[in-house]
Enzyme design. Structure first.
Site, PDB file in Angstrom:
ATOM      1  N   ARG A 133       0.808  -1.212   0.000  1.00 28.21           N
ATOM      2  CA  ARG A 133       0.000   0.000   0.000  1.00 28.21           C
ATOM      3  C   ARG A 133       0.844   1.266   0.000  1.00 28.21           C
ATOM      4  O   ARG A 133       0.330   2.344  -0.267  1.00 28.21           O
ATOM      5  CB  ARG A 133      -0.939   0.024   1.216  1.00 28.21           C
ATOM      6  CG  ARG A 133      -2.045  -0.999   1.141  1.00 28.21           C
ATOM      7  CD  ARG A 133      -2.906  -0.963   2.381  1.00 28.21           C
ATOM      8  NE  ARG A 133      -3.689   0.248   2.537  1.00 28.21           N
ATOM      9  CZ  ARG A 133      -4.912   0.425   2.070  1.00 28.21           C
ATOM     10  NH1 ARG A 133      -5.508  -0.526   1.395  1.00 28.21           N
ATOM     11  NH2 ARG A 133      -5.556   1.545   2.285  1.00 28.21           N
ATOM     12  N   TYR A 136      -9.223  -5.975   3.023  1.00 28.02           N
ATOM     13  CA  TYR A 136      -8.793  -4.595   3.252  1.00 28.02           C
ATOM     14  C   TYR A 136      -9.189  -3.769   2.023  1.00 28.02           C
ATOM     15  O   TYR A 136      -8.343  -3.372   1.244  1.00 28.02           O
ATOM     16  CB  TYR A 136      -7.274  -4.618   3.455  1.00 28.02           C
ATOM     17  CG  TYR A 136      -6.625  -3.398   4.066  1.00 28.02           C
ATOM     18  CD1 TYR A 136      -7.250  -2.162   4.096  1.00 28.02           C
ATOM     19  CD2 TYR A 136      -5.349  -3.488   4.607  1.00 28.02           C
ATOM     20  CE1 TYR A 136      -6.620  -1.067   4.653  1.00 28.02           C
ATOM     21  CE2 TYR A 136      -4.708  -2.400   5.169  1.00 28.02           C
ATOM     22  CZ  TYR A 136      -5.344  -1.197   5.184  1.00 28.02           C
ATOM     23  OH  TYR A 136      -4.706  -0.106   5.723  1.00 28.02           O
ATOM     24  N   ARG A 172      -1.960   8.209  14.909  1.00 29.24           N
ATOM     25  CA  ARG A 172      -1.989   9.431  14.102  1.00 29.24           C
ATOM     26  C   ARG A 172      -2.924  10.470  14.711  1.00 29.24           C
ATOM     27  O   ARG A 172      -3.756  10.142  15.557  1.00 29.24           O
ATOM     28  CB  ARG A 172      -2.374   9.162  12.644  1.00 29.24           C
ATOM     29  CG  ARG A 172      -3.473   8.178  12.418  1.00 29.24           C
ATOM     30  CD  ARG A 172      -3.564   7.788  10.919  1.00 29.24           C
ATOM     31  NE  ARG A 172      -4.527   6.726  10.734  1.00 29.24           N
ATOM     32  CZ  ARG A 172      -4.737   6.065   9.610  1.00 29.24           C
ATOM     33  NH1 ARG A 172      -4.044   6.370   8.533  1.00 29.24           N
ATOM     34  NH2 ARG A 172      -5.629   5.105   9.539  1.00 29.24           N
ATOM     35  N   ARG A 186       9.031   6.099  -3.368  1.00 26.65           N
ATOM     36  CA  ARG A 186       9.112   6.844  -4.638  1.00 26.65           C
ATOM     37  C   ARG A 186      10.394   7.661  -4.675  1.00 26.65           C
ATOM     38  O   ARG A 186      10.770   8.229  -3.649  1.00 26.65           O
ATOM     39  CB  ARG A 186       8.002   7.865  -4.793  1.00 26.65           C
ATOM     40  CG  ARG A 186       6.756   7.536  -4.170  1.00 26.65           C
ATOM     41  CD  ARG A 186       5.756   8.646  -4.450  1.00 26.65           C
ATOM     42  NE  ARG A 186       4.466   8.042  -4.205  1.00 26.65           N
ATOM     43  CZ  ARG A 186       3.448   8.676  -3.663  1.00 26.65           C
ATOM     44  NH1 ARG A 186       3.546   9.952  -3.381  1.00 26.65           N
ATOM     45  NH2 ARG A 186       2.337   8.038  -3.445  1.00 26.65           N
ATOM     46  N   ASP A 216     -10.593  -0.549  -0.096  1.00 27.26           N
ATOM     47  CA  ASP A 216     -10.851   0.881  -0.058  1.00 27.26           C
ATOM     48  C   ASP A 216     -12.304   1.096  -0.500  1.00 27.26           C
ATOM     49  O   ASP A 216     -12.938   0.194  -1.045  1.00 27.26           O
ATOM     50  CB  ASP A 216      -9.898   1.606  -1.005  1.00 27.26           C
ATOM     51  CG  ASP A 216      -8.470   1.603  -0.454  1.00 27.26           C
ATOM     52  OD1 ASP A 216      -8.308   1.673   0.771  1.00 27.26           O
ATOM     53  OD2 ASP A 216      -7.519   1.537  -1.259  1.00 27.26           O
ATOM     54  N   ARG A 223      -8.433  -5.731  13.733  1.00 26.64           N
ATOM     55  CA  ARG A 223      -7.979  -4.587  14.513  1.00 26.64           C
ATOM     56  C   ARG A 223      -9.106  -3.570  14.512  1.00 26.64           C
ATOM     57  O   ARG A 223      -9.833  -3.417  13.526  1.00 26.64           O
ATOM     58  CB  ARG A 223      -6.741  -3.929  13.882  1.00 26.64           C
ATOM     59  CG  ARG A 223      -5.489  -4.665  14.108  1.00 26.64           C
ATOM     60  CD  ARG A 223      -5.204  -4.958  15.549  1.00 26.64           C
ATOM     61  NE  ARG A 223      -4.531  -3.867  16.244  1.00 26.64           N
ATOM     62  CZ  ARG A 223      -4.265  -3.891  17.540  1.00 26.64           C
ATOM     63  NH1 ARG A 223      -4.662  -4.919  18.286  1.00 26.64           N
ATOM     64  NH2 ARG A 223      -3.621  -2.892  18.107  1.00 26.64           N
ATOM     65  N   GLU A 264      -5.928   8.936  17.123  1.00 27.50           N
ATOM     66  CA  GLU A 264      -6.377   7.586  16.750  1.00 27.50           C
ATOM     67  C   GLU A 264      -5.517   6.537  17.439  1.00 27.50           C
ATOM     68  O   GLU A 264      -4.289   6.586  17.361  1.00 27.50           O
ATOM     69  CB  GLU A 264      -6.264   7.428  15.232  1.00 27.50           C
ATOM     70  CG  GLU A 264      -6.614   6.045  14.741  1.00 27.50           C
ATOM     71  CD  GLU A 264      -6.536   5.919  13.217  1.00 27.50           C
ATOM     72  OE1 GLU A 264      -6.903   6.877  12.502  1.00 27.50           O
ATOM     73  OE2 GLU A 264      -6.086   4.859  12.756  1.00 27.50           O
TER      74      GLU A 264
HETATM   75  N1  UDP Z   1       2.439   2.410   7.545  1.00 27.64           N
HETATM   76  C1  UDP Z   1       3.549   2.691   8.309  1.00 27.64           C
HETATM   77  N2  UDP Z   1       3.860   3.979   8.585  1.00 27.64           N
HETATM   78  C2  UDP Z   1       3.106   5.014   8.131  1.00 27.64           C
HETATM   79  C3  UDP Z   1       1.979   4.738   7.342  1.00 27.64           C
HETATM   80  C4  UDP Z   1       1.660   3.424   7.074  1.00 27.64           C
HETATM   81  O1  UDP Z   1       4.232   1.785   8.752  1.00 27.64           O
HETATM   82  O2  UDP Z   1       3.459   6.178   8.438  1.00 27.64           O
HETATM   83  C5  UDP Z   1       2.104   0.987   7.254  1.00 27.64           C
HETATM   84  C6  UDP Z   1       1.234   0.359   8.332  1.00 27.64           C
HETATM   85  O3  UDP Z   1       1.579  -1.002   8.452  1.00 27.64           O
HETATM   86  C7  UDP Z   1      -0.153   0.506   7.745  1.00 27.64           C
HETATM   87  C8  UDP Z   1       0.100   0.267   6.250  1.00 27.64           C
HETATM   88  O4  UDP Z   1       1.376   0.874   6.037  1.00 27.64           O
HETATM   89  O5  UDP Z   1      -1.049  -0.429   8.275  1.00 27.64           O
HETATM   90  C9  UDP Z   1      -0.938   0.822   5.311  1.00 27.64           C
HETATM   91  O6  UDP Z   1      -1.042   2.213   5.479  1.00 27.64           O
HETATM   92  P1  UDP Z   1      -2.294   3.066   4.936  1.00 27.64           P
HETATM   93  O7  UDP Z   1      -1.955   4.496   5.036  1.00 27.64           O
HETATM   94  O8  UDP Z   1      -2.698   2.522   3.617  1.00 27.64           O
HETATM   95  O9  UDP Z   1      -3.385   2.692   6.039  1.00 27.64           O
HETATM   96  P2  UDP Z   1      -4.907   3.167   6.227  1.00 27.64           P
HETATM   97  O10 UDP Z   1      -4.972   4.618   5.924  1.00 27.64           O
HETATM   98  O11 UDP Z   1      -5.733   2.289   5.339  1.00 27.64           O
HETATM   99  O12 UDP Z   1      -5.149   2.900   7.661  1.00 27.64           O
END
Ligand code: UDP
Length: 377
Positions: free
Chosen positions: A176, A355, A285, A180, A357, A254, A309
Site C-alpha cells: 500500500r 482490506y 496518528r 518513490r 478501499d 484490529r 487515533e
Molecule cells: N504504515 C507505516 N507507517 C506510516 C503509514 C503506514 O508503517 O506512516 C504501514 C502500516 O503497516 C499501515 C500500512 O502501512 O497499516 C498501510 O497504510 P495506509 O496508510 O494505507 O493505512 P490506512 O490509511 O488504510 O489505515
C-alpha cells in the site's frame, strides 16, 4: 413495511449501493437493517456540535479511485471538492513526508540526491535483502527501503497499528505504500480521481437511500432466524464468523479508538493527518478534519478539532482484517458454509474479510448487482 423483496444487512457502501440499484433499477422494495443508529458504516461523517467542524467518525476517509465506472456512479450522489491527500509523519519531533519519497530520503539522511542517486543509495542498502518471495511484512519492507527508514517510519507504526510484530504480518500490507524517487507527495499519486464529498459522507448515503422503496431500521441485530423474511434475497454485509455463531472460531480484526480534543487555535498541525511512528506515543496518528474542506473557509474559525487515533483489539467493532494465513483459512471455511445458504448473498469489507478501499467496495457492489439482478424478478 410489508414483506420486503430484498433484505440488506448493513448500510455501508456495499449495502447502500445494492439497495440503490435494486430500488432504482429494478423497482423492488428493500429493507435495510443496521446495527448502529446511523447509516454509512465506517464512512459516516457528522458535525461536531461545539466547533461545527464535520469529521469522519471512524477515521479520515479520502475518496480516491481510478475506476471510471465507480467515479461516474458515485458522482451521481455527491460532488467532490478538490482535496488532495498528503500524509506527514513525526519522527523524533521532526516532520517528514509519507510515503517515503525523495524529500523523506534527503531530509532523513541529510543528503541532496537527485532521483537516480537516491535510488542507487537505497539499492546499495537493500540488495542483500532482496529475495524472490517475501514471507512477511518486515522482510518485504526492509528489502524495499532498508533498515534505517524501516526502523524510523514503519516498524513502530505497524506494530502499534496491528498489535503484533511486522514479522507476523502479510507482506501485501506493505504494497500500500511503495517508495518513490520523486518529490511527489500526493499520497494517492497513482489514482486518477480524488476528493472529499462537498456535503460530507453522510449525505452520500442519504442520497443513495432516497428512494421511497428503501426503508432502514436501526439498532437491529441480525441472525439467520431474523423475524423478517424477504421475498427474494437477503444480502448480508457483516462478518461471517458471528453469522455462523463462531463455529470455526473468531476471525481477528484490529479496531480503532478515537479521542477528540478541541484546541483554541485556528490551525493545530497544518494538515489533515500526521502519523506518529514512535512506539512511545500510544496513538498512531492525529487527524485535523478542518483541512479536508478548504472550500469551507475553515481558518476563519478560531478553534479546531483534533482527533487522536489509537489502534486496539476489539473483534466486536471490526475495522482492519488481520489477514494472516490462519485467519484466511478460517474465513474460507465460513465462506464455503455461508455460500450454501439459500436465497442468501454476502459481500463487502466485513463479509469478505478484506482490506478494501471505498472504491473497491462500490465496484464489488456494482458487480454483485449484475450477478444477482436476475434472481430478483
Ligand atoms: N504504515 C507505516 N507507517 C506510516 C503509514 C503506514 O508503517 O506512516 C504501514 C502500516 O503497516 C499501515 C500500512 O502501512 O497499516 C498501510 O497504510 P495506509 O496508510 O494505507 O493505512 P490506512 O490509511 O488504510 O489505515
Amino acid at each position: 413495511m410489508n414483506k420486503p423483496d430484498v433484505l440488506i444487512v448493513g448500510s455501508g457502501f456495499y449495502g447502500a449501493v445494492l439497495a440503490e440499484r435494486i430500488a432504482n433499477v429494478l423497482g423492488k422494495k428493500v429493507l435495510i437493517i443496521e446495527k448502529r443508529n446511523h447509516i454509512g458504516g465506517n464512512c459516516y461523517s457528522e458535525v461536531d456540535k461545539k466547533t461545527k467542524i464535520e469529521y469522519h467518525k471512524y477515521g479520515t476517509h479520502i475518496f480516491h479511485t481510478s475506476n471510471q465506472k465507480v467515479w461516474d456512479y458515485i458522482n451521481r450522489f455527491t460532488e467532490f471538492n478538490n482535496y488532495r491527500h498528503q500524509v506527514l509523519t513525526n519522527y523524533k519531533n521532526k516532520i517528514y513526508q509519507m510515503p517515503i519519497n525523495l524529500e523523506t530520503i534527503n531530509s532523513f539522511f541529510k543528503k541532496n540526491f537527485q532521483p537516480q542517486e537516491a535510488e542507487k543509495y537505497i539499492n546499495d542498502k537493500t540488495k542483500k535483502f532482496k529475495k524472490y518471495k517475501f514471507k512477511n511484512f518486515e522482510d518485504k519492507a526492509i528489502s524495499q527501503i532498508g533498515k534505517e527508514l524501516y526502523n524510523a517510519f514503519i516498524k513502530g507504526y505497524t506494530q502499534k497499528q496491528w498489535g503484533k510484530s511486522p514479522k507476523y504480518l502479510p507482506e501485501s500490507i506493505f504494497n500500500r505504500l511503495p517508495i518513490r524517487y520523486s518529490y511527489n507527495e500526493d499520497y494517492y499519486q497513482q489514482t486518477q480521481y480524488q476528493g472529499i464529498p462537498k456535503n460530507g459522507y453522510k449525505n452520500i448515503f442519504i442520497n443513495l437511500l432516497k428512494n421511497q422503496k428503501i426503508k432502514v431500521l436501526f439498532k437491529q441485530k441480525y441472525n439467520l432466524n431474523y423475524k423478517i423474511k424477504p421475498k427474494y434475497l437477503t444480502i448480508y454485509t457483516g462478518p461471517l464468523d458471528s453469522l455462523m455463531r463462531y463455529k470455526f472460531g473468531k476471525l481477528e480484526w484490529r479496531s480503532l479508538l478515537f479521542k477528540k480534543e478541541i484546541k483554541n487555535v485556528k490551525d493545530f498541525q497544518g494538515t489533515s493527518v500526521i502519523n506518529y511512528p514512535d512506539i512511545k506515543n500510544k496513538f498512531t496518528r492525529i487527524h485535523e478534519p478542518k483541512h479536508l474542506h478548504p472550500e469551507r473557509k475553515p481558518f476563519e474559525s478560531k478553534q479546531t478539532l483534533i482527533i487522536k487515533e489509537y489502534s486496539i483489539k476489539n473483534d466486536n467493532e471490526p475495522y482492519y482484517p488481520i489477514n494472516d494465513e490462519k485467519n484466511r483459512i478460517k474465513h474460507r471455511k465460513y465462506k464455503s458454509e455461508v455460500s450454501k445458504i439459500k436465497k442468501f448473498e454476502f459481500g463487502g469489507r466485513l463479509a469478505d474479510y478484506a482490506y478494501y478501499d471505498m472504491d473497491m467496495t462500490i465496484s464489488a457492489a456494482l458487480k454483485k448487482f449484475e450477478q444477482i439482478k436476475k434472481k430478483i424478478k
